[in-house]
Design a protein around this motif. Structure first.
Motif, mmCIF file in Angstrom:
data_model
loop_
_atom_site.group_PDB
_atom_site.id
_atom_site.type_symbol
_atom_site.label_atom_id
_atom_site.label_comp_id
_atom_site.label_asym_id
_atom_site.label_seq_id
_atom_site.Cartn_x
_atom_site.Cartn_y
_atom_site.Cartn_z
ATOM 1 N N ASP A 41 -49.586 109.636 41.817
ATOM 2 C CA ASP A 41 -49.679 111.060 40.890
ATOM 3 C C ASP A 41 -49.037 110.678 39.424
ATOM 4 O O ASP A 41 -49.730 111.101 38.470
ATOM 5 C CB ASP A 41 -48.916 112.065 41.482
ATOM 6 C CG ASP A 41 -49.403 112.903 42.684
ATOM 7 O OD1 ASP A 41 -50.655 112.697 43.037
ATOM 8 O OD2 ASP A 41 -48.642 113.539 43.200
ATOM 9 N N TYR A 42 -48.315 109.853 39.404
ATOM 10 C CA TYR A 42 -47.615 109.437 38.308
ATOM 11 C C TYR A 42 -48.203 108.356 37.518
ATOM 12 O O TYR A 42 -48.198 108.275 36.138
ATOM 13 C CB TYR A 42 -46.152 109.521 38.169
ATOM 14 C CG TYR A 42 -45.545 110.824 38.503
ATOM 15 C CD1 TYR A 42 -45.378 111.480 37.392
ATOM 16 C CD2 TYR A 42 -45.249 111.404 39.433
ATOM 17 C CE1 TYR A 42 -44.612 112.847 37.356
ATOM 18 C CE2 TYR A 42 -44.948 112.862 39.563
ATOM 19 C CZ TYR A 42 -44.546 113.476 38.695
ATOM 20 O OH TYR A 42 -43.874 114.669 38.757
ATOM 21 N N GLU A 92 -46.186 109.945 44.977
ATOM 22 C CA GLU A 92 -45.681 110.150 44.044
ATOM 23 C C GLU A 92 -46.308 108.873 42.938
ATOM 24 O O GLU A 92 -46.605 109.490 41.823
ATOM 25 C CB GLU A 92 -44.504 110.384 43.847
ATOM 26 C CG GLU A 92 -43.735 111.591 44.488
ATOM 27 C CD GLU A 92 -44.323 112.802 43.977
ATOM 28 O OE1 GLU A 92 -44.535 113.116 42.793
ATOM 29 O OE2 GLU A 92 -45.058 113.614 44.887
#
Length: 131
Positions: A92-93, A89
């Motif tokens: 991804d972010y 994550e």
């Protein structure tokens, strides 16, 4: 070599907490990104007690993001799985950003893991602590 102060240099820095009303008002795009990250954590691990971020802004641009996640774990395998999930994550972010990102995962027993991502890193550095 003098006994008097020279001039002061103005430093344009501020810390903002996420989630917060102030963060949403001052930095709506960053607040929305943090909200989506937090929602992913909430969905993956519903036993959380909170996800809190502190961002450092210099000259109006976010430079650092520190995220603290206190959790209730039921074994080391849960810590490992959760840390692996968060590592993906983070990429991804925040993977394409020029930020320093630090995620601290804690339990009542203390620090469980830390994920560090520096600008330009292809992969974050991950430490899972023995307890």
């Amino acid at each position: 070599g003098t006994s008097e102060l020279g001039g002061w240099d103005k430093i344009n820095e501020e810390y903002t907490f996420f989630p917060s009303t102030e963060g949403s008002e001052k930095h709506p795009d960053d607040a929305e990104l943090f909200k989506r990250f937090k929602n992913k954590v909430d969905t993956y691990f519903p036993n959380y007690t909170g996800v809190v971020g502190t961002a450092l802004y210099k000259d109006g641009q976010m430079q650092d993001m520190k995220i603290n996640i206190p959790m209730q774990f039921y074994g080391k395998s849960e810590v490992i799985a959760f840390t692996q999930f968060l590592t993906g994550e983070v990429m991804d972010y925040y993977g394409k950003s020029g930020l320093n990102v630090e995620i601290n995962i804690n339990s009542s027993a203390g620090q469980e893991a830390v994920i560090l991502k520096k600008p330009g890193d292809k992969e974050p550095t991950v430490h899972i602590y023995d307890s």
